[in-house]
Design a protein around this motif. Sequence first.
Motif, PDB file in Angstrom:
ATOM      1  N   LEU A   1       0.853  -1.128   0.099  1.00 47.28           N
ATOM      2  CA  LEU A   1      -0.052  -0.025   0.053  1.00 47.28           C
ATOM      3  C   LEU A   1       0.718   1.428  -0.067  1.00 47.28           C
ATOM      4  O   LEU A   1       0.502   2.265  -0.608  1.00 47.28           O
TER       5      LEU A   1
ATOM      6  N   THR B   1      -6.500   2.127  -6.221  1.00 50.45           N
ATOM      7  CA  THR B   1      -5.395   1.393  -5.537  1.00 50.45           C
ATOM      8  C   THR B   1      -5.403  -0.145  -5.899  1.00 50.45           C
ATOM      9  O   THR B   1      -4.203  -0.442  -6.283  1.00 50.45           O
TER      10      THR B   1
ATOM     11  N   VAL C   1      -5.672   5.807  -0.364  1.00 52.53           N
ATOM     12  CA  VAL C   1      -4.871   4.538  -0.102  1.00 52.53           C
ATOM     13  C   VAL C   1      -4.152   4.778   1.112  1.00 52.53           C
ATOM     14  O   VAL C   1      -3.804   3.992   1.820  1.00 52.53           O
TER      15      VAL C   1
ATOM     16  N   LYS D   1      -4.122   2.555   4.208  1.00 54.95           N
ATOM     17  CA  LYS D   1      -2.710   2.068   4.653  1.00 54.95           C
ATOM     18  C   LYS D   1      -2.568   2.591   6.028  1.00 54.95           C
ATOM     19  O   LYS D   1      -1.937   1.814   6.932  1.00 54.95           O
TER      20      LYS D   1
END
Length: 316
Positions: free
Chosen positions: A35, A66, A286, A290
């Motif tokens: 990620l 993503t 993302v 993450k």
Amino acid sequence: MSAGGEHLKDEGTRGQVVLAGGIAGLVSRFCVAPLDVVKIRLQLQIHSLSDPLSHRDVKGPVYKGTISTMRSIVREEGITGLWKGNIPAELMYIAYGAIQFTAYRTTTQALSSLSPRLPQPVESFISGATAGGIATTTAYPLDLLRTRFAAQGTEKVYTSLLSSVREINRHEGARGFFRGCTAAVAQIVPYMGLFFAGYESLRPVLTSVDHMPFGSGDAVAGVVASVFAKTGVFPLDLVRKRLQVQGPTRERYVHRNIPEYKGVVRTIGLILRTQGVRGLYRGLMVSLVKAAPASAVTMWSYERALKLLMEAGVDV
């Protein structure tokens, strides 16, 4: 275990805190490495995703979302492409985790000796901001190397960690290792302050609730605090990444059209003029995806590692 803001500052010896912090950073980084690579690729992408005409002159991939970015990286660079920059990142997370928790513990202990005591949220904010600033500055060269390796496509800009250090030192000097450090510190101080203030406030409440997701209130408190703090300072994180890939290798990364940026304020101004406000939030989704598991794993790993080290009597 102590309650509230006392749990990080009163438990374990300094050596156990260092070890637990390093372990937490190592485990967290390994889990979220893919990620992180996706986030960096999206942050360095300057063309508009909503305007296909802006893609015509792009030299390099066009990432959209993503999952599709992950697929593109695996297809073009193999599965190991999702772990590019992992060695300097692991070293950075170990160093950062150890320094961060040690500085946090030391600062909170110093603040606790004040009379009268500061309010607990203020104490946690100051301790978190101080710890974040010290850890970020100390580990920054490894952060820059992580970004540059993650930004590499099929062309190898640097062949190894040692060669990257030599090349940067030869062509950019010592200052080259600290490109974007101002943005990093400006980002991490409020981020860590907000994170620890939120974490210390939420943890006592959440740990008393049964059947929490992720296994414990520690993890859930870390998730919520991280998402809240990350959203507030994200533009500075993006600016840091753009500045980290400046220099003689700027046009050799997977995105060939990264503009030349100079300074935090001027970089923000250029992005606003050419890409609008949305340009400052490339990769936010993302990043949040993450941040949540990273913070949950970090805090969960830290609490468990510290407990195991204390029970086993391991110290350094």
